[in-house]
Design a protein around this motif. Structure first.
Motif, PDB file in Angstrom:
ATOM      1  N   MET A 152     -10.775  -6.725   1.427  1.00 40.33           N
ATOM      2  CA  MET A 152     -10.000  -6.305   2.605  1.00 40.33           C
ATOM      3  C   MET A 152      -9.279  -4.994   2.333  1.00 40.33           C
ATOM      4  O   MET A 152      -9.247  -4.099   3.180  1.00 40.33           O
ATOM      5  N   CYS A 153      -8.676  -4.890   1.147  1.00 44.34           N
ATOM      6  CA  CYS A 153      -7.955  -3.667   0.790  1.00 44.34           C
ATOM      7  C   CYS A 153      -8.914  -2.486   0.719  1.00 44.34           C
ATOM      8  O   CYS A 153      -8.607  -1.398   1.232  1.00 44.34           O
TER       9      CYS A 153
ATOM     10  N   THR B  33      -2.935   3.727  -3.058  1.00 48.34           N
ATOM     11  CA  THR B  33      -2.987   2.706  -4.093  1.00 48.34           C
ATOM     12  C   THR B  33      -2.482   1.417  -3.466  1.00 48.34           C
ATOM     13  O   THR B  33      -1.679   1.459  -2.536  1.00 48.34           O
ATOM     14  N   TYR B  34      -2.925   0.288  -3.992  1.00 54.10           N
ATOM     15  CA  TYR B  34      -2.447  -0.978  -3.447  1.00 54.10           C
ATOM     16  C   TYR B  34      -2.290  -2.007  -4.559  1.00 54.10           C
ATOM     17  O   TYR B  34      -2.856  -1.879  -5.642  1.00 54.10           O
TER      18      TYR B  34
ATOM     19  N   LYS C 253       3.193   0.746   3.140  1.00 51.29           N
ATOM     20  CA  LYS C 253       3.001  -0.379   4.055  1.00 51.29           C
ATOM     21  C   LYS C 253       3.169  -1.677   3.279  1.00 51.29           C
ATOM     22  O   LYS C 253       2.799  -1.771   2.115  1.00 51.29           O
ATOM     23  N   PHE C 254       3.688  -2.688   3.960  1.00 52.98           N
ATOM     24  CA  PHE C 254       3.819  -4.030   3.403  1.00 52.98           C
ATOM     25  C   PHE C 254       3.141  -4.967   4.389  1.00 52.98           C
ATOM     26  O   PHE C 254       3.517  -5.015   5.562  1.00 52.98           O
ATOM     27  N   ILE C 255       2.133  -5.680   3.943  1.00 53.31           N
ATOM     28  CA  ILE C 255       1.329  -6.534   4.816  1.00 53.31           C
ATOM     29  C   ILE C 255       1.425  -7.966   4.317  1.00 53.31           C
ATOM     30  O   ILE C 255       1.220  -8.228   3.128  1.00 53.31           O
TER      31      ILE C 255
ATOM     32  N   VAL D  67       0.866  -1.182   0.000  1.00 54.70           N
ATOM     33  CA  VAL D  67       0.000   0.000   0.000  1.00 54.70           C
ATOM     34  C   VAL D  67       0.900   1.228   0.000  1.00 54.70           C
ATOM     35  O   VAL D  67       1.861   1.294   0.771  1.00 54.70           O
ATOM     36  N   TRP D  68       0.595   2.187  -0.875  1.00 52.91           N
ATOM     37  CA  TRP D  68       1.387   3.417  -0.909  1.00 52.91           C
ATOM     38  C   TRP D  68       0.483   4.585  -1.266  1.00 52.91           C
ATOM     39  O   TRP D  68      -0.586   4.406  -1.839  1.00 52.91           O
TER      40      TRP D  68
END
Length: 86
Positions: free
Chosen positions: A64-65, A76-77, A43-45, A10-11
């Motif tokens: 979920m996103c 954005t993801y 973020k990195f999940i 996610v950024w």
């Protein structure tokens, strides 16, 4: 049910100011890393997910996103799904 490993990145969208990235860039430059360009923090999940198949897993991760992991207005993801054990 099958088991999947999921990775979500996610950024912030390019049009959104990134104060954390700006601060990190300033720190890098002040430490002598003059070649450091624009910095964006995201973020990195990682998660495990149980689903009927990869298509069902993808639909769940997309939801979920949209609802929890990202703010679609500002972020954005992208995600990758891999069946466990493969």
């Amino acid at each position: 049910m099958r088991q999947f490993d999921v990775e979500v990145k996610v950024w912030l969208k390019p049009s959104v100011f990134d104060p954390q990235g700006h601060a990190v860039h300033g720190a890098l430059v002040s430490l002598g890393f003059e070649g450091a360009g624009e910095v964006r923090i995201g973020k990195f999940i990682q998660m495990q997910l149980e689903a009927e198949d990869e298509e069902a897993a993808s639909r769940q991760v997309e939801e979920m996103c949209q609802k929890v992991l990202a703010n679609p207005v500002m972020e954005t993801y992208a995600f990758a799904i891999r069946e466990r054990g493969q």
